[in-house]
Structures are given as C-alpha cells and as structure tokens.
Design a protein around this motif. Sequence first.
Motif, PDB file in Angstrom:
ATOM      1  N   SER A  78       4.801  28.675   4.446  1.00 32.45           N
ATOM      2  CA  SER A  78       5.357  28.985   5.770  1.00 32.45           C
ATOM      3  C   SER A  78       6.274  30.198   5.710  1.00 32.45           C
ATOM      4  O   SER A  78       5.880  31.309   6.075  1.00 32.45           O
ATOM      5  CB  SER A  78       6.088  27.768   6.343  1.00 32.45           C
ATOM      6  N   ARG A  84       7.358  18.671  -2.187  1.00 35.79           N
ATOM      7  CA  ARG A  84       7.014  18.881  -0.777  1.00 35.79           C
ATOM      8  C   ARG A  84       7.722  20.116  -0.223  1.00 35.79           C
ATOM      9  O   ARG A  84       7.143  20.879   0.561  1.00 35.79           O
ATOM     10  CB  ARG A  84       7.369  17.642   0.037  1.00 35.79           C
ATOM     11  N   ARG A  85       8.943  20.309  -0.643  1.00 34.68           N
ATOM     12  CA  ARG A  85       9.691  21.482  -0.167  1.00 34.68           C
ATOM     13  C   ARG A  85       9.059  22.774  -0.687  1.00 34.68           C
ATOM     14  O   ARG A  85       8.890  23.736   0.070  1.00 34.68           O
ATOM     15  CB  ARG A  85      11.145  21.381  -0.613  1.00 34.68           C
ATOM     16  N   GLU A  89      -5.018  17.152  -1.191  1.00 37.54           N
ATOM     17  CA  GLU A  89      -5.724  17.149   0.075  1.00 37.54           C
ATOM     18  C   GLU A  89      -7.049  17.875  -0.106  1.00 37.54           C
ATOM     19  O   GLU A  89      -7.248  18.620  -1.075  1.00 37.54           O
ATOM     20  CB  GLU A  89      -4.907  17.858   1.155  1.00 37.54           C
ATOM     21  N   ASP A 145      -2.241  22.670   3.483  1.00 37.78           N
ATOM     22  CA  ASP A 145      -1.410  22.118   4.559  1.00 37.78           C
ATOM     23  C   ASP A 145      -0.592  20.971   3.980  1.00 37.78           C
ATOM     24  O   ASP A 145      -1.078  19.844   3.859  1.00 37.78           O
ATOM     25  CB  ASP A 145      -2.278  21.623   5.716  1.00 37.78           C
ATOM     26  N   PRO A 146       0.661  21.226   3.596  1.00 34.57           N
ATOM     27  CA  PRO A 146       1.465  20.180   2.945  1.00 34.57           C
ATOM     28  C   PRO A 146       1.622  18.928   3.791  1.00 34.57           C
ATOM     29  O   PRO A 146       1.799  17.828   3.242  1.00 34.57           O
ATOM     30  CB  PRO A 146       2.811  20.872   2.719  1.00 34.57           C
ATOM     31  N   ALA A 147       1.528  19.055   5.104  1.00 36.66           N
ATOM     32  CA  ALA A 147       1.688  17.886   5.964  1.00 36.66           C
ATOM     33  C   ALA A 147       0.530  16.908   5.835  1.00 36.66           C
ATOM     34  O   ALA A 147       0.647  15.747   6.241  1.00 36.66           O
ATOM     35  CB  ALA A 147       1.828  18.338   7.429  1.00 36.66           C
ATOM     36  N   GLU A 148      -0.587  17.364   5.281  1.00 41.17           N
ATOM     37  CA  GLU A 148      -1.765  16.508   5.143  1.00 41.17           C
ATOM     38  C   GLU A 148      -1.892  15.880   3.761  1.00 41.17           C
ATOM     39  O   GLU A 148      -2.865  15.178   3.488  1.00 41.17           O
ATOM     40  CB  GLU A 148      -3.033  17.315   5.451  1.00 41.17           C
ATOM     41  N   GLY A 183       5.859  23.380   1.207  1.00 38.04           N
ATOM     42  CA  GLY A 183       6.115  23.752   2.590  1.00 38.04           C
ATOM     43  C   GLY A 183       6.651  25.155   2.740  1.00 38.04           C
ATOM     44  O   GLY A 183       6.201  25.923   3.607  1.00 38.04           O
ATOM     45  N   SER A 233      -4.902   9.367   6.119  1.00 41.61           N
ATOM     46  CA  SER A 233      -3.582   9.673   6.667  1.00 41.61           C
ATOM     47  C   SER A 233      -2.553   9.857   5.560  1.00 41.61           C
ATOM     48  O   SER A 233      -2.545   9.115   4.566  1.00 41.61           O
ATOM     49  CB  SER A 233      -3.146   8.542   7.597  1.00 41.61           C
ATOM     50  N   PRO A 234      -1.673  10.855   5.705  1.00 46.96           N
ATOM     51  CA  PRO A 234      -0.667  11.120   4.667  1.00 46.96           C
ATOM     52  C   PRO A 234       0.240   9.920   4.434  1.00 46.96           C
ATOM     53  O   PRO A 234       0.694   9.262   5.372  1.00 46.96           O
ATOM     54  CB  PRO A 234       0.118  12.302   5.249  1.00 46.96           C
ATOM     55  N   LEU A 263       7.658   9.450   4.552  1.00 42.72           N
ATOM     56  CA  LEU A 263       6.259   9.044   4.597  1.00 42.72           C
ATOM     57  C   LEU A 263       6.159   7.537   4.385  1.00 42.72           C
ATOM     58  O   LEU A 263       6.997   6.943   3.690  1.00 42.72           O
ATOM     59  CB  LEU A 263       5.453   9.760   3.510  1.00 42.72           C
TER      60      LEU A 263
END
Length: 949
Positions: free
Chosen positions: A835, A827-828, A753, A906-909, A831, A733-734, A930
């Motif tokens: 996207s 992260r920005r 990831e 997938d930055p969310a992961e 992302g 989990s992130p 997080l």
Amino acid sequence: MRFSVAVLSGAALCALAAPAIAQRADPAPVAELVRQVNIPYEEFTLPNGLRVITHTDRKAPIVAVSVWYDVGSKHEPDGRTGFAHLFEHLMFNGSENAPGEFFTPLREIGATDFNGTTSNDRTNYFETVPKAGLERTLFLESDRMGYLLGAVTQGVLDEQRGVVQNEKRQGDNQPYGLTWYSINEGLFPEGHPYRHSVIGSMADLDAASLADVKTFFRSHYGPNNAVLVLAGDIDAAEARPLVEKYFGSIPKGPETIEPRAPVPVLSAPVVETMKDRVATTRIYRVWPVPGLRDPDMAPLDVAASVLGGLSSSRLQNVLVRQERLAVGVNAYNSSLAQAGMFLVSIDVRPGVDPALAAKRLDEVIAELVAKGPTADEVQRVATTAASSRISGLESVGGFGGKAVALASGALYNDDPGQYKKDLAALAAATPEQVRAVTAKWLSRPSYQLTVVPGERDAYVEAQGAPQAVPGATAPATASSEGPAKGTRGAMPPVGEIGSLKFPAVQRATLSNGIELVYAQVSAVPVTQAVLSFDAGIVADPVGKLGTQGLTLSVLDEGTASLDSVEIAETKERFGAGISAGSSADRTYLSLSTPSANLDGSAALLADIVRNPAFAPAEVERLKAQQLARIAAEATEPQAIAQRTLPGLIYGEASPYAKLAAGSGDPEAVAALTRADLVAFQQAWLRPEKAKIFVVSDRPIAEVRGVLDRHFGDWKGEGAPGAKPIAGAGQTVSPRIVLVDRPNSPQSIIVGGELTPLKPRDELLPALTANEVLGGNFLSRINMDLREEKGWSYGAGGGFRRYEGAVPYQVSAPVQADKTGEALASLRRELGEFTSTAGVTPTEFDQTIDGKTNELAGNFETSDAILAAMQQNDLFGRPDDYYATIAQKYRGLTREQLDAAARAAIDPAEFVWVVVGDAKTVRPQLDSIGLPVEVVTATPAPTPAAAVGQ
C-alpha cells in the motif's frame, strides 16, 4: 549470449530401434573414477601466518572465497558453550569499515552460495562472487578478520543471541530434536571438549557478556589461525597482491591451542531411554572411534556404508526388506578432527516389538564385526564415494565444492590434497582390513539410546524468552548504538560484471516421439537426466491420495528381471543415483551417473520405468513405510502446517488441495492394492507423457543414441490419464487456524492466499518485487523478525508457481512467547509493502544489481541448468529465457514492481495457520483482529492391516 536451439529428428541422429532392455555395459573400474578426482592448487603464506590456497577453474567468471578459522566448539572454555557459533552470527553483522549487514554488499555484487557454519573443530565463511567483485569481497572478509570488534555492540550481541537461541529452539522443537544432547553426553565424559553441543546451552548464551565474547574473538580469529581458499577464475599470481593488500596488515593473534580430546573408552554399555513426540521408536547404537587423522577412518567409513549407508546395506536388506522389522535404517562414521562416533540407528516398524528389532540390529552388526564385508561390498562403497566426489567437483565453493576440499585438508591435516588421499584409502581398503578395524572398535562397549513415543520429560532450557543476566544493563537494540568509526576508507569499487553465458539448448526426439531437451556442460564427466512425466500430485486419484507416492516407492524395488537388492547393487556398481519424486504438476525419475557408465545406468533406469514388477510383498512392505512417514508428518511442526494450509487456500474442490495430503491419506494408502499402482503407472508413467531433460559432457548424438537404445521402442498401454488442473479454487474466508501442539518452545506461522497471477504469464516483476518483501535474507520479513527483533532464526515468503495456480505463502518459525506479535508484524509488513511503503530506490538498485550479477554463480552447476530447462518448458518460456533475463531485469522500474506486488498480493485475504502450544499462543492471537479456530494436532492413524507381518 543467445541460445542456439536445434531440433534434431530421430533419423538425423541415426539410431535403430532396440529391444525393451538392452544388455547393460560393464561399469568403469573404480580406479578410473578415482583418477578423475583432482583439484590442482597453489599456495603461499603471508608473514602474519595467513595460509592462502588457490585453485584455477576458468569455466565461469566467478571465484569462490572460503575462510576457515581454527576455532570450533571444542575450543570453548567451561561456561562459554556456544561462543564459536555465536561469533559465526556476529561476524555477519558488519565490521568497523563495512557497517551493517555483511550480506548487503555481497548481495549487490551478486554473491551466491554465501553462508557460514560452525562445527566442533572449525568455523568457516564462504561466498562465490563474480570475479569483478573479488576485491570487494576480500575487503569484507579481511575487515571482519581484523576490524570486527568495534562493530560488536551490546545491541548487536543481544540481537544475535536471540537469533541463535531461536535456532536452538527450532532444532529442539523437531521430533528426535533432543537426542544429540544425550548422545554427546553419553559418549564423551565430563570435561571432554566434544561433550557439549555446538550451539551451546541457553544458560551460557544468556550469561555471555560483551567483554566475554570480545576476549574469545581476540584469542582465536587472527590470520595465523585461518586458511583462505580462492577457487575459480583466479590463480596465485593474481591472488597474491590482492590478499597482501587486504590481509597483510592484520597482526598475528595468539595461536589456537588444540585441546586434549582423546577417544573415550566406555567401561560398560550405557543404556538409556527417552520419550519424545515421535511416530516410531528409534534405536541408536553409538561407539567412540578415532578422528579423521587416523588411518582407521577409511575402513570405518566402509563399514558404516556396508551396514547402513548403501541402498543395498545389510541393515536395509535384513531389517527393512527381508524381515520388515524397521521402516528406516542409517549408519555413518562421523569423523571429527581428534575423535569421532560410529552411529547406527533404525526406526522400528509400528507394531513390531522394539526388543526384537534391537536384537536383530545387534546381530547384524555382530556378523559384520566377526566376518567383515565382501569384496563386492567394498568395491561398491568406493565406486559410490568416487562418483559423489566427481559430481562435487563441479562447484568451486558452497557447502561441498572444491574450496571446501582444499580448506578442510589444510586445516585438519596440513595438506590441501588430503581429499585425494582419503578417497584413495577408501578405494584401496580390503575386506580383511575393514573386518579388523571394525572388530577393533565395534567390539567395545557402546552408547545405546532408545527414543519411544510419549510426552517429553520436562524441558526448561528453551522455554520463554532469554532471561536478563543479573547486573547487566538493559538490552539495547542493534540500531541504538553505532559501531566504531572505520579507518580503512571506502570499500573498493566493483568492475564490470559480464553477462551470463548459459549453455545452448538443443532438442531432439527418440524413435517413439519422446522429446529430448539437452545442454552440453563439460565441467565434470557426469551426466544428469530427468525423465519428466506430465502428472504430479494433482494426478493422484481422488479418494486414493498417496497412490503416486506408493507407486514411485515400489517402482525401483523390483523389475521383471531384478529384485530390489539387485537393483540397489547395480546402481552402486555404476556409481549411479536414481531417484523418483514429484512436484505439484510433474512426476519424475532422476539419474546422475559418471558419463563413463551412462549406457549401463540408462539401461537400469529404463528397466525400472518400463518393467516394474510391483511384487505384492514389496507393495505391502513399502506401504508400511509410507504409513510410517505419514505418521511422522503428524509430529513435525512444519509438516503439520503444510498439511493444514492448502485446503484453506484453494478450497477442497481444487486439485491443488491434494497438496495437503503430504505423503498421503493413511486410510487410503492402507487400502491400496497392486492393481491401483499398476493402473497409475500405466496411465501416467508412459512415453506420451514423458520428456527427457539431460545435461552432460557427452555430445547430443551419443546421449540420444544411448537413450533411444533403451527408451526408443517404449509404447504405452491403455488410455493415458487426464489432469484436472482447470479451476484452481480460491482462498476461504480469512482467519487464523491454531493447531495445538502442547509444550512447543516455538510456533510455526504460515499464511497465504491464491493470487490472480497466471502461471504462463511473465511474472518477473512480481517475483522481483518479492525479493524485497520476503525472497532472501535481506528481505523486509526476515530483517524484521530475525535481525531486528531476534524472534526467529529465519522468515520469508514467496510465490509458488504451479501449472494451474500461483499462490503466495509466508513462513516464520518464532519463539512461542512472541507468536502474536510476530503474526501482527507479518501482517503489517505485507500491508505496508502493498500500500504505502513499496520498493525504495535503494532496495530497487540492490535487487536489480543482485539478480543480474548473480546469474553466473546461480548457473554454475549442471543441476541448476537442468532445473532451469525444466521450468522453461513447464511455463512455456523460450529456451533462451535465461540468456536474455539480465536485459529483462534492467528494463524493470520501481513502479512496475510496486504495481505487480499490489496486483498480486492482498494481505486482507490471507488465511493463517499457527502450529504451537495453544495455552501459550491463543491469548496472544485474540488481539490480531481475525477469527481464531483451535484444532488439535493428532497423530495420523496407522491402520492395523498395514502393521502386521
């Protein structure tokens, strides 16, 4: 050009089975090797004083451009330390007629090996470019020589000041990272130009005004204080009109005056102790000695190699192999232009009294001073040096190629051919000459430093962000002020750049079925070979992580017929380099040797691989050294991060989670026995799991004959091992795992990831997309954290392609007080790129042009070709993959790159690891969004059983 791929049978190449180990050939005389070292050159000087040297090498359509300025840290006035190095950075930020990053137009034309460095004595800039891009490169180099200052704004200065200060933090943050400040100050007196560090002090960098730095530039960077070397597909007749066109109008500047820098004489030994977050005590002995213009340099070089530079050095033999007082030794003669330092150091074995180790260190040095080296030792030093120099001749530029040899000789000795004289002096040195020179200098008082484990003393220089200079205006961003308007017009166009001519790959088999993958490259008379086994870190036994590492360490420390010293001496007599290592998926032994010594070097390699003794005493000795390495990894910020991340990305059930062990699990390594190593060797280092990759100037029939003589009758024993690479696991989990490393002036951020990519698929679209995101200096991640914000010395990200998994990882060392903002920025960037803000048309064109145009430079050397051959084989690509890759790049579209990046990343992961000072960093992470888990960075234990004698 496409590959010509031939498959040759053993019968076709007609080699007979040989005994296990054939008689080794005699090594080639060192005089023969020295004769092979030659760099013909021409030179001319422009009316403005610019000295130009050319060397012609037509092996590829590339030219190395190297500009050396006669300005280094020794030329800096009081209160202005670090200015020469600061200008190294400023001169990459664009000039009046080429605004913006210097790397941008270089990237477009496919430049390779481009960088700049600063030393005590000089600053240099270098790049290797396709010949069609030479004129543009000369425009760029001349523009920053003659038209720089209008582009140096307050914003640019503030930005690069931040980058340099983070470079300093990054070095200071390492174990033993503060030792050089003490050594310089202990060796050189107040006022000596070699006393202060090249990178300078935080206070002086903070105080640097725009007027200060411009004055420094005007004083030193004129053409009359520079040497320009062009090496490659060029000659003097071609070069002269181009150099005159671009450099000829630049006016002379003031002549750089060499400061007075005598060799210091210590009146008495200087003895100091320093505490640091280190795993082992390190003891230094340092003497001031003459510089590189002095005839004593060569004998001192020999003495340093005999003491601690050779594999068979006296300190290695006595302190490490025989008496086991140390786990590592080092010695070298560091020759600056006007003075130098002769440095010896040892890392004391844990559990050993440092006083005893120091006593024996001094006794070994004293014996060399009193009696000198043997003739055989001197000969082995010369052979090793000549072999290294021959290998270096393959590259026209970069950090150590032919352009470097010519430029350094011209700048320091007024002789581009000085490299040849230095090597001849080394080869001609006699034991008595070395004894006399060593006695002359090493009988004098020395600087003695001992670094012991403990908390560092208060260290304030790298704490927090740079402070504002009293009375200075508020710092501006680099983008808020434009440079002065250019006056030279547009940069010259780039001609058509030809396609890559990769050497033909041929395949053959030895008598026992081992496959030989071969390419002939004739640039230098050197053979490089890799004996690659289908093993790797994933083959390490569960519960015994570190077995492979210890097996490889012990492998060349004794065979059935040679002990560890005899193996080391034999390598040196042949001028051969033999090393063992591993990647996630492969275990390998590498050989590099002058081709004249191929037979003898291959015989030695075969003896090491086929007949390891695994003597119990050697197993215990190497075990102690491996445990010391493991303990050291627990003190190094980057190593701590890399030991933490894999288990979070893959999950503990994945074989790739073994990557988290680094050099191994200390408890498991301490318990390993000789039987464990023999079992690993027999299961994995065997002919059925081997392929041999070779790049050589010798024809395949000759190479195969030599290899078949020494490996062709090799048979495995027992059952081969089986790798469990199926099911690579998945990211947990992130979250953010903060590893507390108190009082760190810099934080290490890593994240990653496991992607859904398949290793054997065509990954070119995803890999190319990452060039924009994190794959090079101009990538968005690096430009954001380094060039725009000045928070990091360098940051980036990329795919790691394993046999059974393709993770994506990013890494960013950042100043401690910007950790939270930097992580949010990473992260920005991830992302937005995956996207709404994919590859722009400009980024696409720049990337495709750069990747295709750089191919000839990327594959200039044998080691690059050798690596490509292995990668093609591992991932099931055709042997002609790189012969067709330019067309593949040209066939890509922006839409393909965006789709590939979004499908893979997938930055969310992502899971993130931060290694830094928790009391400073934790409050910055709470707003990231997080969960944050804080763990303690604890030193790896050193089991008592492995410490004793």
